[in-house]
Write a protein that holds these residues in place. Structure first.
Motif, mmCIF file in Angstrom:
data_model
loop_
_atom_site.group_PDB
_atom_site.id
_atom_site.type_symbol
_atom_site.label_atom_id
_atom_site.label_comp_id
_atom_site.label_asym_id
_atom_site.label_seq_id
_atom_site.Cartn_x
_atom_site.Cartn_y
_atom_site.Cartn_z
ATOM 1 N N GLY A 241 40.783 -49.450 -46.736
ATOM 2 C CA GLY A 241 41.207 -50.116 -45.516
ATOM 3 C C GLY A 241 41.816 -51.482 -45.755
ATOM 4 O O GLY A 241 42.411 -52.065 -44.840
ATOM 5 N N ARG B 160 52.190 -46.875 -44.196
ATOM 6 C CA ARG B 160 51.154 -47.762 -44.744
ATOM 7 C C ARG B 160 51.736 -48.768 -45.734
ATOM 8 O O ARG B 160 51.264 -49.905 -45.809
ATOM 9 C CB ARG B 160 50.071 -46.943 -45.457
ATOM 10 N N ASN C 289 49.064 -51.504 -47.090
ATOM 11 C CA ASN C 289 48.030 -51.655 -46.066
ATOM 12 C C ASN C 289 47.238 -50.360 -45.927
ATOM 13 O O ASN C 289 47.681 -49.303 -46.378
ATOM 14 C CB ASN C 289 48.667 -52.019 -44.731
ATOM 15 N N SER C 290 46.089 -50.464 -45.288
ATOM 16 C CA SER C 290 45.242 -49.288 -45.050
ATOM 17 C C SER C 290 45.044 -48.484 -46.330
ATOM 18 O O SER C 290 45.188 -47.259 -46.355
ATOM 19 C CB SER C 290 45.864 -48.387 -43.966
ATOM 20 N N LYS D 109 43.669 -46.474 -49.466
ATOM 21 C CA LYS D 109 42.703 -45.385 -49.604
ATOM 22 C C LYS D 109 42.304 -45.254 -51.079
ATOM 23 O O LYS D 109 43.063 -45.638 -51.966
ATOM 24 C CB LYS D 109 43.333 -44.068 -49.141
#
Length: 127
Positions: A15, A66, A83-84, A86
């Motif tokens: 995240g 992302r 971003n975001s 995983k």
């Protein structure tokens, strides 16, 4: 001779965000810059690419929405805003460069063969 140096890697939790930088020299023959990654046990894959002139961008489906590739041509630097993040984004990230027409291939897509490579920067995303 084109030289590329990556920076900005690190360890983040899922995240989170990171911004990678690719600083280049000897840029007169460079038309395209791409970001690639290699996860442990996997083959290297293209992540994103950008055309130096015009700024057209290309993304692999798994990072679309992302990641954002951008550039500062005055500084000969290309960025990858991630971003975001995983856990599956974990890997060694490399920037690479090519001319628009090279090796019988035309374009900037990350699917093409890139000629010049940096040493890489590690990105680790924990669950």
């Amino acid at each position: 001779q084109v030289q590329l140096v990556e920076s900005g890697g690190g360890s983040v939790q899922a995240g989170g965000s990171l911004r990678l930088s690719c600083s280049g020299s000897g840029y007169s023959s460079v038309d395209c810059v791409g970001w690639f990654r290699r996860a442990p046990g996997n083959e290297r894959e293209g992540v994103a690419a950008i055309a130096v002139a015009g700024g057209s961008t290309y993304y692999v489906d798994s990072v679309e929405g992302r990641f954002t590739i951008s550039q500062d041509n005055a500084k000969n630097t290309v960025y990858l805003q991630m971003n975001s993040l995983k856990p599956e984004d974990t890997g060694m990230y490399y920037c690479a460069a090519r001319s628009l027409w090279d090796g019988g291939q035309f374009g900037c897509s990350y699917r093409l063969s890139y000629k010049y490579w940096g040493q890489g920067t590690q990105v680790t995303v924990s669950p």
